[in-house]
Design a protein around this motif. Structure first.
Motif, PDB file in Angstrom:
ATOM      1  N   SER A 173       0.899  -1.263  -0.200  1.00 10.20           N
ATOM      2  CA  SER A 173       0.132  -0.102   0.063  1.00 10.20           C
ATOM      3  C   SER A 173       0.773   1.150  -0.162  1.00 10.20           C
ATOM      4  O   SER A 173       2.019   1.047   0.218  1.00 10.20           O
ATOM      5  CB  SER A 173      -1.021   0.408   1.773  1.00 10.20           C
ATOM      6  OG  SER A 173      -0.280  -0.321   2.353  1.00 10.20           O
ATOM      7  N   PRO A 272      -3.579   1.017  -4.103  1.00  3.16           N
ATOM      8  CA  PRO A 272      -3.660   0.712  -2.649  1.00  3.16           C
ATOM      9  C   PRO A 272      -2.938   1.572  -1.033  1.00  3.16           C
ATOM     10  O   PRO A 272      -2.445   1.910  -1.519  1.00  3.16           O
ATOM     11  CB  PRO A 272      -3.063  -0.530  -2.568  1.00  3.16           C
ATOM     12  CG  PRO A 272      -2.216  -0.013  -3.673  1.00  3.16           C
ATOM     13  CD  PRO A 272      -2.446   0.368  -4.824  1.00  3.16           C
ATOM     14  N   SER A 274      -4.288   2.423   2.921  1.00  2.00           N
ATOM     15  CA  SER A 274      -4.624   1.533   3.665  1.00  2.00           C
ATOM     16  C   SER A 274      -5.021   2.909   4.907  1.00  2.00           C
ATOM     17  O   SER A 274      -5.248   3.723   4.636  1.00  2.00           O
ATOM     18  CB  SER A 274      -2.957   1.440   4.672  1.00  2.00           C
ATOM     19  OG  SER A 274      -2.681   2.159   5.354  1.00  2.00           O
TER      20      SER A 274
END
Length: 355
Positions: A173, A272, A274
């Motif tokens: 991420s 991506p 988090s």
């Protein structure tokens, strides 16, 4: 003679000039297949394996701040950022040479803490610290790490092999390292303001950073993605291009496109990020996608593969497909969550000379 400030051409313009001056020297060593311009230099000795080499500097007040960085963490990071370059070549690290310039104010114990972190990281990556040099410094701590690695010739991956129609992939991420840095800088400012006002030390002034541990770890203890290299080798996948993300997703994508003579289209919804990074961004009233594009210090891998190889990575959660390679006339763009296209030429990552 007229002079031109480095900031007028930027870090990468400076690298281009240095590379042009170094180019004639490559003729003296025909076994050197690649010099300046990729994550590693590439050398082919008489054996079957190619050798790759990389080096990085970590400089006090440029790459780290000892007020926010424990020395053992710094030692580990110094190794990891170099191993990350080896990983970007789809190669495996073998040994490191470490040189440090130490301020006179440093104690023996401080140097030991630094090397404990290096030694721990080296063991994790299966490489040896084989030597180096030491010097005094009048301008803060300076760390230089050089790492040698190796890879089979057919598995070597460079930046220049991407082709239109291929998938753009990223590991892990993004944005966490920037989030961690923002938090550490906030806490440093609070601490310095507290002492500048001659207030007695009060631990309650500082935030409880446990809830931010993931972001802070991304900044202080990044991990080179050697696990991804092992995975790629185990599936017999050889990316057509690859680079590690040290200066931000946008800058690294431009490097691949420039050297491959392609364009790219990536999608904001696929990048991506988090939940903890988004939470920090909301708290600091900042933008997580901007951190992912420009923050840097992620040491994740950005790579391209043919579409027909998608099924080989589909079941691996640590790899995300974020877009595709386009023709060179299409430019490098981000499609945001509203479907608008944003030219990433206007959103670039870290530049040492501030261009």
């Amino acid at each position: 003679m007229p002079y031109k400030a480095i900031r007028e051409i930027g870090e990468f313009g400076l690298i281009d000039k240095i590379a042009a001056l170094a180019e004639p020297t490559l003729q003296a060593v025909p076994e050197l297949l690649k010099g300046i311009g990729d994550d590693c230099a590439i050398y082919q000795p008489s054996g079957k394996l190619l050798q790759v080499a990389t080096t990085d500097l970590l400089v006090d007040q440029v790459h780290f701040d000892l007020l926010t960085t424990p020395l053992n963490h710094l030692g580990s990071k110094a190794i990891s950022v170099n191993v990350s370059d080896i990983c970007a070549m789809n190669a495996f690290p073998r040994f490191a040479l470490v040189s440090i310039a130490i301020p006179p104010s440093f104690s023996t114990e401080m140097v030991e803490e630094l090397y404990k972190g290096m030694s721990h990281a080296a063991k994790e990556y299966g490489l040896a610290i084989a030597g180096g040099d030491t010097s005094s410094s009048r301008s803060g701590l300076i760390i230089s790490v050089t790492i040698m690695g190796e890879v089979e010739p057919e598995k070597l991956t460079k930046r220049n092999g991407a082709k239109p129609g291929e998938l753009i992939c990223v590991t892990g991420s993004l944005g966490g390292a920037a989030a961690g840095l923002k938090l550490l800088m906030r806490e440093k400012a609070i601490m310095l303001d507290h002492f500048e006002n001659n207030e007695p030390y009060n631990k309650s002034v500082m935030a409880d950073l446990k809830e931010y541990s993931e972001a802070i770890q991304c900044q202080l203890l990044p991990t080179a993605r050697l696990d991804i290299v092992r995975f790629l080798h185990s599936r017999n996948i050889c990316p057509t291009s690859m680079i590690d993300i040290s200066d931000g997703l946008s800058s690294e994508l431009h490097h691949i496109c420039r050297q491959s003579n392609t364009g790219a289209l990536i999608h904001e919804s696929r990048i991506p990020i988090s939940a903890s990074t988004r939470r920090v961004a909301d708290e600091l009233q900042d933008d997580a996608i901007t951190w992912a594009l420009t923050g840097g210090e992620e040491y994740q891998l950005l790579f391209t593969i043919p579409k027909e190889e998608y099924e080989l990575i589909d079941d691996y959660k640590e790899i995300s497909v974020i877009g595709e390679v386009t023709d060179p006339d299409s430019g490098v763009f981000l499609s945001d969550i509203y479907g608008m296209r944003i030219d990433l030429a206007t959103i670039r990552g870290f530049d040492h000379f501030g261009r």
